[in-house]
Design an enzyme around this catalytic site. Structure first.
Site, PDB file in Angstrom:
ATOM      1  N   LEU A 104      23.346 -73.801  17.933  1.00 15.51           N
ATOM      2  CA  LEU A 104      24.001 -74.735  17.027  1.00 15.51           C
ATOM      3  C   LEU A 104      23.036 -75.889  16.769  1.00 15.51           C
ATOM      4  O   LEU A 104      22.293 -76.296  17.671  1.00 15.51           O
ATOM      5  CB  LEU A 104      25.310 -75.267  17.618  1.00 15.51           C
ATOM      6  CG  LEU A 104      26.533 -74.346  17.577  1.00 15.51           C
ATOM      7  CD1 LEU A 104      27.714 -75.014  18.277  1.00 15.51           C
ATOM      8  CD2 LEU A 104      26.919 -73.984  16.152  1.00 15.51           C
ATOM      9  N   ASP A 105      23.077 -76.411  15.548  1.00 14.89           N
ATOM     10  CA  ASP A 105      22.246 -77.571  15.249  1.00 14.89           C
ATOM     11  C   ASP A 105      22.588 -78.712  16.196  1.00 14.89           C
ATOM     12  O   ASP A 105      23.707 -78.817  16.704  1.00 14.89           O
ATOM     13  CB  ASP A 105      22.452 -78.024  13.801  1.00 14.89           C
ATOM     14  CG  ASP A 105      22.227 -76.880  12.812  1.00 14.89           C
ATOM     15  OD1 ASP A 105      21.480 -75.955  13.173  1.00 14.89           O
ATOM     16  OD2 ASP A 105      22.816 -76.932  11.717  1.00 14.89           O
ATOM     17  N   THR A 106      21.616 -79.582  16.394  1.00 16.44           N
ATOM     18  CA  THR A 106      21.846 -80.700  17.307  1.00 16.44           C
ATOM     19  C   THR A 106      23.036 -81.548  16.879  1.00 16.44           C
ATOM     20  O   THR A 106      23.825 -81.998  17.716  1.00 16.44           O
ATOM     21  CB  THR A 106      20.581 -81.576  17.385  1.00 16.44           C
ATOM     22  OG1 THR A 106      19.470 -80.764  17.772  1.00 16.44           O
ATOM     23  CG2 THR A 106      20.755 -82.701  18.389  1.00 16.44           C
ATOM     24  N   HIS A 110      20.646 -73.474  10.181  1.00 15.74           N
ATOM     25  CA  HIS A 110      21.290 -74.422   9.262  1.00 15.74           C
ATOM     26  C   HIS A 110      21.932 -73.703   8.061  1.00 15.74           C
ATOM     27  O   HIS A 110      21.978 -74.249   6.964  1.00 15.74           O
ATOM     28  CB  HIS A 110      20.283 -75.451   8.730  1.00 15.74           C
ATOM     29  CG  HIS A 110      19.543 -76.198   9.800  1.00 15.74           C
ATOM     30  ND1 HIS A 110      20.148 -77.078  10.651  1.00 15.74           N
ATOM     31  CD2 HIS A 110      18.217 -76.182  10.140  1.00 15.74           C
ATOM     32  CE1 HIS A 110      19.247 -77.590  11.477  1.00 15.74           C
ATOM     33  NE2 HIS A 110      18.074 -77.057  11.192  1.00 15.74           N
TER      34      HIS A 110
END
Length: 350
Positions: A214-216, A299
């Protein structure tokens, strides 16, 4: 006046006197009982002619209790030679007889493996009694065959065991779901010292790794396990495991936004298509939309919506395959249930 020395009519006062004739009345040939003053106590150890050395000279009673109905007598001890003869005689008596084989406690005890109900209990399906009830209800199958009898022995590493059609993770596998907060890096270790996924599982005995990323700045559910094959299949495009996201965007949005996303959005690394799109909530120009897709490119949701003209302010992943976030709080780690693990394995044909 009667004479006091008379034998029949006299009083009883002179019965124990020296002049009475009690000894003569015992009859001829019978041994005369000695009077108290005539009894001898020179018997037993330490006695001499003058009587015992100390005490009244009576032998002491044995400290061991006599058997019931007896008078303190004990059987003589057997010698070692006599016991040896008895042992030799018993050996000769049973030398020619066949050895008796004890019956098995249950059918199939000579087989290898573990009892099925024990394997199910260790996998977390309840007590052994509860697992026996699952077998009685014909809800358990081994290698595609429904098990109806108790005591079936299986090999957890080789046999395929299912309950209600869902595969049982019988080995020492662990499965967790974490609601990742924003700002946490999707790695088990971070050389820059940032907070990462490994900080939530530092006290585990076995090494876990994350399933996908997962993106930060993206929140939501991320899976952690030590089952390598399951993690590989969950992230492989061939199996097409769906992920669901909630995105906050600013509108107004056109009615055909969902169709555009399903038809495909051209990105710099190829087309990206959504499997499902719907508007969950609207407050003025603020929209909360749900996007479901099976791709896992970096993303991907943010890039698709930004390319369609609606940059994402906040993004949360609410489901990974059949595992949903539910009311799990941010930063909380929970162990997946047996049913959830079975659903994950069914999703990727395990």
């Amino acid at each position: 006046m009667r004479s006091s020395g008379s034998g029949k009519s006299g009083g009883r006062g002179n019965y124990r006197g020296a002049g009475n004739n009690r000894d003569q009345k015992q009859g001829p040939g019978r041994p005369r009982k000695p009077r108290p003053e005539e009894r001898r106590y020179d018997v037993g150890p330490g006695a001499g002619k003058d009587g015992p050395k100390s005490g009244r000279g009576k032998p002491k009673a044995s400290s061991k209790a006599s058997p019931k109905g007896g008078r303190g007598r004990t059987a003589p001890a057997r010698s070692r030679e006599y016991e040896a003869r008895i042992e030799e005689r018993n050996r000769e008596r049973y030398a020619g007889k066949k050895q008796v084989k004890l019956p098995k406690t249950f059918p199939g005890a000579e087989q290898e493996g573990e009892r099925l109900q024990k394997v199910l209990a260790r996998a977390g399906y309840g007590s052994r009694r509860a697992c026996e009830e699952l077998i009685d209800q014909a809800r358990v199958e081994v290698n595609g065959e429904i098990v109806l009898e108790q005591g079936r022995r299986v090999d957890p590493e080789k046999d395929e065991i299912k309950v209600d059609g869902l595969t049982v993770a019988t080995q020492s596998y662990q499965f967790f779901a974490l609601n990742k907060p924003a700002g946490v890096v999707s790695t088990m270790e971070d050389p820059e010292g940032r907070q990462c996924l490994g900080d939530y599982v530092t006290n585990r005995e076995t090494r876990l790794f994350h399933v996908g990323r997962l993106d930060t700045e993206t929140e939501g559910i991320i899976l952690l396990t030590n089952h390598g094959e399951l993690a590989h299949r969950l992230t492989h495009p061939r199996y097409g495991v769906r992920k669901t996201y909630l995105a906050h965007i600013v509108g107004p949005i056109p009615r055909d936004l969902g169709k555009r996303l399903k038809d495909g959005i051209q990105l710099e690394d190829g087309y990206a298509r959504a499997d499902h799109f719907r508007v969950v909530d609207q407050t003025g120009k603020n929209y909360l939309v749900e996007v479901t897709l099976h791709e896992g490119r970096k993303h991907i949701v943010r890039r698709m919506l930004a390319e369609a003209g609606f940059p994402v302010d906040k993004l949360v992943r609410t489901a990974f395959g059949p595992i949903t976030l539910g009311d799990q709080k941010s930063g909380w780690l929970r162990r997946l249930t047996n049913t959830e693990v079975g659903m994950l394995m069914k999703e990727v044909d395990l």
